[in-house]
Every structure is written in structure tokens, then in C-alpha cells.
Design a protein around this motif. Sequence first.
Motif, PDB file in Angstrom:
ATOM      1  N   ASN A  74      94.062 -46.224 -59.443  1.00 35.66           N
ATOM      2  CA  ASN A  74      93.960 -45.186 -59.394  1.00 35.66           C
ATOM      3  C   ASN A  74      92.881 -44.535 -57.748  1.00 35.66           C
ATOM      4  O   ASN A  74      92.503 -43.256 -58.145  1.00 35.66           O
ATOM      5  N   LEU A  75      91.713 -45.236 -57.586  1.00 35.59           N
ATOM      6  CA  LEU A  75      91.348 -45.426 -56.483  1.00 35.59           C
ATOM      7  C   LEU A  75      91.545 -45.957 -55.445  1.00 35.59           C
ATOM      8  O   LEU A  75      92.443 -46.638 -54.817  1.00 35.59           O
ATOM      9  N   ASP A  76      92.182 -44.361 -54.629  1.00 35.31           N
ATOM     10  CA  ASP A  76      92.303 -45.140 -52.927  1.00 35.31           C
ATOM     11  C   ASP A  76      90.447 -45.609 -52.430  1.00 35.31           C
ATOM     12  O   ASP A  76      89.987 -44.741 -52.584  1.00 35.31           O
ATOM     13  N   LEU A  77      91.089 -45.952 -51.186  1.00 38.91           N
ATOM     14  CA  LEU A  77      90.075 -46.696 -50.602  1.00 38.91           C
ATOM     15  C   LEU A  77      89.696 -45.285 -49.300  1.00 38.91           C
ATOM     16  O   LEU A  77      90.971 -45.398 -48.332  1.00 38.91           O
ATOM     17  N   ARG A  78      88.907 -44.969 -49.100  1.00 41.51           N
ATOM     18  CA  ARG A  78      88.331 -43.978 -48.018  1.00 41.51           C
ATOM     19  C   ARG A  78      87.023 -44.745 -46.920  1.00 41.51           C
ATOM     20  O   ARG A  78      86.516 -45.696 -47.454  1.00 41.51           O
ATOM     21  N   LEU A  79      87.764 -45.166 -46.069  1.00 38.12           N
ATOM     22  CA  LEU A  79      86.530 -45.731 -44.402  1.00 38.12           C
ATOM     23  C   LEU A  79      86.197 -44.906 -43.621  1.00 38.12           C
ATOM     24  O   LEU A  79      87.425 -43.591 -43.158  1.00 38.12           O
ATOM     25  N   ARG A  80      85.405 -45.272 -43.031  1.00 37.63           N
ATOM     26  CA  ARG A  80      85.037 -44.901 -41.546  1.00 37.63           C
ATOM     27  C   ARG A  80      84.380 -45.668 -40.406  1.00 37.63           C
ATOM     28  O   ARG A  80      83.609 -46.537 -41.425  1.00 37.63           O
ATOM     29  N   ARG A  81      84.282 -45.396 -39.423  1.00 37.73           N
ATOM     30  CA  ARG A  81      83.473 -46.308 -38.175  1.00 37.73           C
ATOM     31  C   ARG A  81      83.506 -45.649 -37.058  1.00 37.73           C
ATOM     32  O   ARG A  81      84.342 -45.361 -36.613  1.00 37.73           O
ATOM     33  N   GLU A  82      82.399 -45.886 -36.163  1.00 38.11           N
ATOM     34  CA  GLU A  82      82.416 -45.282 -35.222  1.00 38.11           C
ATOM     35  C   GLU A  82      83.007 -46.978 -34.286  1.00 38.11           C
ATOM     36  O   GLU A  82      82.182 -48.018 -34.230  1.00 38.11           O
ATOM     37  N   VAL A  83      83.535 -46.381 -32.527  1.00 41.46           N
ATOM     38  CA  VAL A  83      84.234 -47.181 -32.029  1.00 41.46           C
ATOM     39  C   VAL A  83      83.811 -46.519 -30.671  1.00 41.46           C
ATOM     40  O   VAL A  83      84.370 -45.503 -30.372  1.00 41.46           O
ATOM     41  N   GLN A  84      82.542 -47.141 -29.947  1.00 44.91           N
ATOM     42  CA  GLN A  84      82.757 -47.097 -28.897  1.00 44.91           C
ATOM     43  C   GLN A  84      83.471 -48.254 -27.403  1.00 44.91           C
ATOM     44  O   GLN A  84      83.718 -49.153 -27.071  1.00 44.91           O
ATOM     45  N   VAL A  85      84.320 -47.154 -26.397  1.00 44.58           N
ATOM     46  CA  VAL A  85      85.018 -47.581 -25.987  1.00 44.58           C
ATOM     47  C   VAL A  85      85.326 -47.349 -24.844  1.00 44.58           C
ATOM     48  O   VAL A  85      84.688 -46.365 -24.086  1.00 44.58           O
ATOM     49  N   ASP A  86      84.737 -48.307 -23.619  1.00 44.20           N
ATOM     50  CA  ASP A  86      84.635 -48.339 -21.741  1.00 44.20           C
ATOM     51  C   ASP A  86      86.118 -47.755 -21.401  1.00 44.20           C
ATOM     52  O   ASP A  86      86.253 -49.063 -21.242  1.00 44.20           O
ATOM     53  N   GLY A  87      86.128 -47.343 -21.426  1.00 39.54           N
ATOM     54  CA  GLY A  87      87.977 -46.537 -21.001  1.00 39.54           C
ATOM     55  C   GLY A  87      87.943 -47.058 -19.519  1.00 39.54           C
ATOM     56  O   GLY A  87      89.388 -48.011 -18.682  1.00 39.54           O
ATOM     57  N   GLU A  88      87.142 -46.839 -18.582  1.00 42.03           N
ATOM     58  CA  GLU A  88      87.293 -46.661 -17.145  1.00 42.03           C
ATOM     59  C   GLU A  88      86.702 -48.361 -16.388  1.00 42.03           C
ATOM     60  O   GLU A  88      87.591 -48.599 -16.565  1.00 42.03           O
ATOM     61  N   ALA A  89      86.090 -49.281 -17.699  1.00 37.80           N
ATOM     62  CA  ALA A  89      86.467 -50.770 -17.835  1.00 37.80           C
ATOM     63  C   ALA A  89      86.924 -50.929 -17.789  1.00 37.80           C
ATOM     64  O   ALA A  89      88.055 -52.131 -17.071  1.00 37.80           O
ATOM     65  N   ILE A  90      87.560 -51.044 -18.618  1.00 44.57           N
ATOM     66  CA  ILE A  90      89.198 -51.806 -19.184  1.00 44.57           C
ATOM     67  C   ILE A  90      89.692 -51.681 -18.723  1.00 44.57           C
ATOM     68  O   ILE A  90      90.555 -52.757 -18.171  1.00 44.57           O
ATOM     69  N   ARG A  91      90.809 -50.258 -17.776  1.00 44.66           N
ATOM     70  CA  ARG A  91      90.996 -49.959 -16.150  1.00 44.66           C
ATOM     71  C   ARG A  91      91.252 -50.686 -16.095  1.00 44.66           C
ATOM     72  O   ARG A  91      91.767 -51.402 -14.853  1.00 44.66           O
ATOM     73  N   GLU A  92      89.783 -51.163 -14.824  1.00 48.71           N
ATOM     74  CA  GLU A  92      89.696 -51.871 -13.828  1.00 48.71           C
ATOM     75  C   GLU A  92      89.838 -52.831 -14.010  1.00 48.71           C
ATOM     76  O   GLU A  92      90.552 -53.851 -13.247  1.00 48.71           O
ATOM     77  N   GLN A  93      89.844 -53.759 -15.644  1.00 45.94           N
ATOM     78  CA  GLN A  93      89.431 -54.987 -15.729  1.00 45.94           C
ATOM     79  C   GLN A  93      91.354 -55.453 -15.513  1.00 45.94           C
ATOM     80  O   GLN A  93      91.051 -56.312 -15.845  1.00 45.94           O
ATOM     81  N   CYS A  94      91.942 -54.516 -16.399  1.00 41.91           N
ATOM     82  CA  CYS A  94      93.421 -54.733 -16.252  1.00 41.91           C
ATOM     83  C   CYS A  94      94.304 -54.631 -15.586  1.00 41.91           C
ATOM     84  O   CYS A  94      95.621 -54.428 -15.717  1.00 41.91           O
ATOM     85  N   ARG A  95      93.412 -54.058 -14.584  1.00 43.70           N
ATOM     86  CA  ARG A  95      94.222 -53.241 -13.243  1.00 43.70           C
ATOM     87  C   ARG A  95      95.582 -52.251 -13.661  1.00 43.70           C
ATOM     88  O   ARG A  95      96.781 -51.944 -13.237  1.00 43.70           O
ATOM     89  N   LEU A  96      94.772 -51.467 -14.288  1.00 40.49           N
ATOM     90  CA  LEU A  96      95.550 -49.852 -14.426  1.00 40.49           C
ATOM     91  C   LEU A  96      95.382 -49.618 -14.045  1.00 40.49           C
ATOM     92  O   LEU A  96      93.872 -48.848 -13.338  1.00 40.49           O
ATOM     93  N   PRO A  97      96.164 -48.304 -13.810  1.00 38.90           N
ATOM     94  CA  PRO A  97      95.486 -47.220 -12.732  1.00 38.90           C
ATOM     95  C   PRO A  97      94.803 -45.877 -13.698  1.00 38.90           C
ATOM     96  O   PRO A  97      94.395 -46.842 -14.827  1.00 38.90           O
ATOM     97  N   ALA A  98      93.691 -45.139 -13.172  1.00 40.14           N
ATOM     98  CA  ALA A  98      92.688 -44.522 -13.608  1.00 40.14           C
ATOM     99  C   ALA A  98      93.206 -43.827 -14.584  1.00 40.14           C
ATOM    100  O   ALA A  98      92.406 -43.033 -15.777  1.00 40.14           O
ATOM    101  N   GLY A  99      94.711 -43.604 -14.777  1.00 36.70           N
ATOM    102  CA  GLY A  99      94.969 -42.434 -16.122  1.00 36.70           C
ATOM    103  C   GLY A  99      95.609 -42.714 -16.995  1.00 36.70           C
ATOM    104  O   GLY A  99      96.366 -42.276 -17.430  1.00 36.70           O
TER     105      GLY A  99
END
Length: 299
Positions: free
Chosen positions: A42-67
Motif C-alpha cells: 500500500n506504500l508507494d515509494l517517493r524519492l528525489r535526488r540532485e544530479v550536477q552535470v557538466d554538459g559542456e565538458a561531456i560533449r567535448e570529451q565525447c566529441r559531440l557537437p556543442a548543441g
Amino acid sequence: MSRIAYPYLRPASSTVDAQPWRLLLGEEEVELPESLDGWDYNLDLRLRREVQVDGEAIREQCRLPAGAPLALSVVWYSTGSGLRGRSAFERLDGRGYATHHLDLTIAGAEVGGVLSIDTLLVVPEALAEVDALAPHRAGSMLWEHRSEIRLQGGASQFPIAVVDFGPSTLPDTAAWHLEVSGSMDSAAMGSLLLLVNERNKAVAEAFSRAGKPRQADSLVLSAVYADVARTMVEHALSREDFVDDANYGEETLGALMLDVFRQMFGARTIKDVRLRMQDSPSLMATEMQAAVGIFGGDS
């Protein structure tokens, strides 16, 4: 220790910083525990978390386009029910370092046993004209983190549904009915369903207050759980493949049936109890009633 070799570039782990999952219990918020005692369906599970992401560094390291699009996704899998699902999906349109808040609710009726919660950073759609080493397929996984919690407690350990027995084939004056299906190797939580007749107010209300029952509710729930245990044992003993030397997998129907059997009969063999039931079914019913400690009696 084995490692997965991905056919594309992945960013450094420092580009993603995920805070621990927080579990909401009423007005209280706690870090996700290894196990949750006193939990029921009868008990639903409610969860939350914060995730910090450096999108610019990820795209650069993976050789993805800026957008290039990125997304955070949360998927779960339950060993008890055999079910899986996606509870959150958030596109990351920003190019720099940003904090993202993930909030999700997982229906208690769909889970049981060990619940795995995977937080994933993915490429959400196929990309064309990118570097040969860049992750370009939809669903390419750039980062992942798994959290687990074992759901356990003294309340019912399988799904419950409160329904109107009137339109069904069940007697409309019955209070509850346990459905059992599948083989002994089936996922336990996907093979059992306790139906509660909403026309029976005493039983329906007892289950609505199962997390904090009154004395009258506790008596009703005791009667239901005793009958459910008896039904499960009788179902198991009716099957030829329920035997003493069987090796049932974890979280299977057979393993659950065997666990209930051991709680009721201790070291007695399945063969002995099956013969006893055939020879004296009324006495066996009374022995099972005593074993489950109905109405708070000593078991």
C-alpha cells in the motif's frame, strides 16, 4: 573484475556528481536505506535526488557537437515482481554546468523484493554526421549509477487490489480472494494477487490503514494473512513439483512457498505434511491456524 568496453567515447566520471537518493516517508526525508522494514504494497515509494552535470565538458570529451542533446533517465527493476519501468526523464538543454532535480514515485503494487534504481545519462536521439568515436545512437549510455533497496516488512508481501466483487465471477459477499498463477519458477510477486472486496467495508478499511492499524483492523488483517498462508501452503502441496529436494531460484514463487511452509512447519518434510493433509485435512487446517498465530496467538 570484468569491465564493459563501450564502442564509443565516454566522459570522465567527474563530469557528473549525483547526490544520494532521498526517501520521503510522510513528512520525513531520509537517505535511501539498504532495506525498508515495515513496508507493504500500500506504500508507494517517493524519492528525489540532485544530479550536477557538466554538459559542456561531456560533449567535448565525447566529441559531440556543442548543441548535441543529452538526457537524464531513471529506470527501475524489481526482483520480486519481475517488473521494470521508467520513472523519470529529463532533457539537458543547457550547455554548461547545471543542477537537475529528479523526483519520482514508484507504485508499491508493482514492486517487491530487491528494487534496483538506475540513474542514467544518455544520448536521447540518434545523431548524424558526428565523429566516428562519438556516441551517436539513441540510448547510448554515457554515465550510470545504481542504487538498491530491499523491501521487507510484516505486512503483506505481494500485490493487493481493492475491487468490487459484484461484476466479477467471485461471490459478491466474499471478503477477499488470493489468485495464484504461474509455475514454481515464476517471479513470486507476478504470480500472486490478493483481491479485497470493496463491498466488505471492515476488510477494505483495515487494508487502507495497514500501515497504522487500529485494534479491530489488526484482527481483520490477522485473519486475512492466516487464510492467505493456508491457501498458499495448500496450493503448494497440491503441486507435484513442490518437493523437499527442489532448488528454487531467489524471489520465485517456489522459494516464497517454501519459505511460508518452513515458517509454519519448521523441520517437517513436505512429504510428511502432504500425507498428513491427505489423511486428516481438518486437523491439518487447525495445525496451520496455530502455526500462523491467528489473532495474535503464539505460533
